[in-house]
Motif scaffolding. Sequence first.
Motif, PDB file in Angstrom:
ATOM      1  N   ALA A  50       0.762  -1.182   0.192  1.00 41.12           N
ATOM      2  CA  ALA A  50       0.172   0.193  -0.065  1.00 41.12           C
ATOM      3  C   ALA A  50       0.884   1.319  -0.068  1.00 41.12           C
ATOM      4  O   ALA A  50       0.559   2.250  -0.575  1.00 41.12           O
ATOM      5  N   ALA A  51       1.960   1.300   0.767  1.00 42.67           N
ATOM      6  CA  ALA A  51       2.815   2.238   0.877  1.00 42.67           C
ATOM      7  C   ALA A  51       3.586   2.606  -0.415  1.00 42.67           C
ATOM      8  O   ALA A  51       3.662   3.576  -1.027  1.00 42.67           O
ATOM      9  N   TRP A  52       3.965   1.295  -1.311  1.00 36.07           N
ATOM     10  CA  TRP A  52       4.455   1.587  -2.466  1.00 36.07           C
ATOM     11  C   TRP A  52       3.784   2.127  -3.490  1.00 36.07           C
ATOM     12  O   TRP A  52       4.042   2.945  -4.073  1.00 36.07           O
ATOM     13  N   ARG A  53       2.486   1.655  -3.642  1.00 42.65           N
ATOM     14  CA  ARG A  53       1.373   2.229  -4.557  1.00 42.65           C
ATOM     15  C   ARG A  53       1.117   3.401  -4.332  1.00 42.65           C
ATOM     16  O   ARG A  53       1.249   4.508  -5.391  1.00 42.65           O
ATOM     17  N   GLU A  54       1.007   4.050  -3.145  1.00 43.85           N
ATOM     18  CA  GLU A  54       0.742   5.325  -2.779  1.00 43.85           C
ATOM     19  C   GLU A  54       1.956   6.260  -3.035  1.00 43.85           C
ATOM     20  O   GLU A  54       1.713   7.439  -3.806  1.00 43.85           O
ATOM     21  N   ALA A  55       3.116   5.895  -2.731  1.00 40.84           N
ATOM     22  CA  ALA A  55       4.328   6.596  -3.191  1.00 40.84           C
ATOM     23  C   ALA A  55       4.496   6.760  -4.774  1.00 40.84           C
ATOM     24  O   ALA A  55       4.817   7.936  -5.186  1.00 40.84           O
ATOM     25  N   LYS A  56       4.251   5.789  -5.418  1.00 45.89           N
ATOM     26  CA  LYS A  56       4.426   5.924  -6.804  1.00 45.89           C
ATOM     27  C   LYS A  56       3.461   6.717  -7.341  1.00 45.89           C
ATOM     28  O   LYS A  56       3.762   7.625  -8.349  1.00 45.89           O
ATOM     29  N   ALA A  57       2.273   6.467  -6.947  1.00 42.74           N
ATOM     30  CA  ALA A  57       1.070   7.502  -7.489  1.00 42.74           C
ATOM     31  C   ALA A  57       1.509   9.156  -7.136  1.00 42.74           C
ATOM     32  O   ALA A  57       1.180   9.932  -7.824  1.00 42.74           O
TER      33      ALA A  57
END
Length: 683
Positions: free
Chosen positions: A383-390
């Motif tokens: 979830a952190a990786w997805r939010e950071a990428k976006a």
Amino acid sequence: MEKAAQPSLLAGFDLSSPMPGIPNMASELPVARVVIDSAVPHLDRPFDYLVPAELDAAAQPGVRVKVRFGGQELAGYLAERLEHSEPGLKLQPLRTVVSPEIVLSAPVLAVARAVAERYAGGVWDVLRSAVPARMARVETEKPVADESAPEAEPAENSPDEPSDALLTEYHGGAEFAQALRAGGAPRAVLSAVPNRPGDWPVLLLEAAELTLASGRGVLIVVPDARDLARLCATLDGRIGAHAYARLSAEDGATPRYRSFLRVARGHARLVVGTRNAAFAPVRDLGLAVIWDDADTSHAEPRAPYHHAREVLLLRCGIENAGLLLAAPGRSAEAQRLVRSGWAKELGADRKLLRAHAPRVIAASDEFEADRDPLLHAARLPAAAWREAKAALAHGPVLVQVARTGFMPALRCERCRTPARCTACNGPLALDDARGAPACGWCGRVANGWNCVECGFMRLRAASIGADRTAEELGRAFPNIKVVAATGAKPLYTVPSVPALVVATPGAEPVAENGYAAVLLLDGDRMMAREGLRTGEEVLNRWMGAAHLARGRDASGGRPGGGTVVVAGEPGEPMRALVRFDAAAYAEAELDERRTLGLPPAVRTAMVKGPAATADKFMAALALGEEVRRHGPVLLGEGEHRWLLFFSYAQGPAVTAALRALRATFSAAKEPIVSIRIDPDGIL
């Protein structure tokens, strides 16, 4: 502490005529009561001296003096001038007046005495924090034009009438603002709504301007240099740099003393600074403000270990001033003030909060756990990786980690035994990927290390620091700039361009237009620390970082809306963060501590010293059965520690008994015991 004025041996003498061995004395108020520079407990009281005629004009209450005491010359402050001293005393004359500057006002001296009484400490120890060191050259400087009048010219864009737009967004805020405008002394506790115009510095400035408009002074205390820089940037733009005085030890001795003199001379009615600014000699104080009172930087590390919040509470009572405790979250102490009715809560409407607070995602909730089967093993949850990428498409991303360094703690890879130095038994750490492990205590490099338990020669990280996290994120996002911000490498602001900002709690820089996302890692490590306040402290750190994120946009999603992702096992602090409701968590904590009889529902005292002395001290301490005693606990090197638990109503009697007994032991030349009132980190 004050001595009553009684007939003196000086009565009947013509003090204007020479006396054997004594110079001509002042004809009026010839006795000076002096607080001397001594940390000896049984000397913690004022002493009387004669005022020579040649020092009469300069020897005013509040000036620095030199006196003869015990065969040596000591520094001190002249507290007051009297007509008579106590009978039977042979008084010596003042040696000299060091400077005619009045640096210790009567209200500040009263506050220092109240703080010493509350914390069972010495008045001089408090004054050491209250009055900065003298810089003689600064006293001879001519004030600049803006400082020559009590009120400096406002900045060009400063409004004619003070605004209360942000204050009135809170329930009870309009009444609080009206009381300040009318010259009242309201007391309030406020959990700030993020992403409002100008954010918390403008909110505090509104309260300050309303008070200044009523003709009174204002004092604002913030935790550290980062918050002070942010507040001062707002003040410079709104009211001008010369409209206030800044007091911070980090500015250096000379600038600090120059600002202090501006306040003492009455040339600045608005004062901002860090914890010791709580003693600033603001004339006619109308409002004291403390931002983020739960921050540990507000606690003085030197005796008597006072807290800026408690100093301001005492000061507002002594000077009949208003008080505002504002923070991103809520401390249990602030909630106790609300519950007791001493202060009023300025609450935010949930609709307003939902409109401006960032969206919070718990990476460990059931929905996210189902989507991320490697959640418990991953350093960066999916979830952190997805939010950071976006989020990196729209601005910077803040990553909060628990520790500084690369690998600040190491273990044996096979048996998980902590790696220790063979010379001093200190913890081994790794500063970078290519270096060798070294001791954090003695600095010795541990070449050829092998585990004392199993003999294995390979190490693994027991804890990952900010530098290692930055390196890992650099590999995960190869085209994105990675910036580290820690206490050792401070960074106050970052531009609103895509970047990964890795920071430790309390060292997070402010993004120009807010962070597009905030990732709160190491939640389990932070919560694993044992202590009564662990949950409260972790939530406060999370709330502080979450306040730096952008608010959600009108549609509740991207682009433009900020997101906070928190990693760790679910618990009450995490649920409070998701709801953005620190006040409810503080209320629940206070309920539980009241049931268990733990602070801040009750007060505590710690007595520590050599085992025999500490036990003897506690045996001689005459307190009622209502005061709970726990101990002794054996500490290192033959020391004993005792804990006392008592109610707020019993507080003055308990601290007075502790001070008196320590003075008795000091006079008897017994070993000194350490006394700490309401200590953090013990429970």
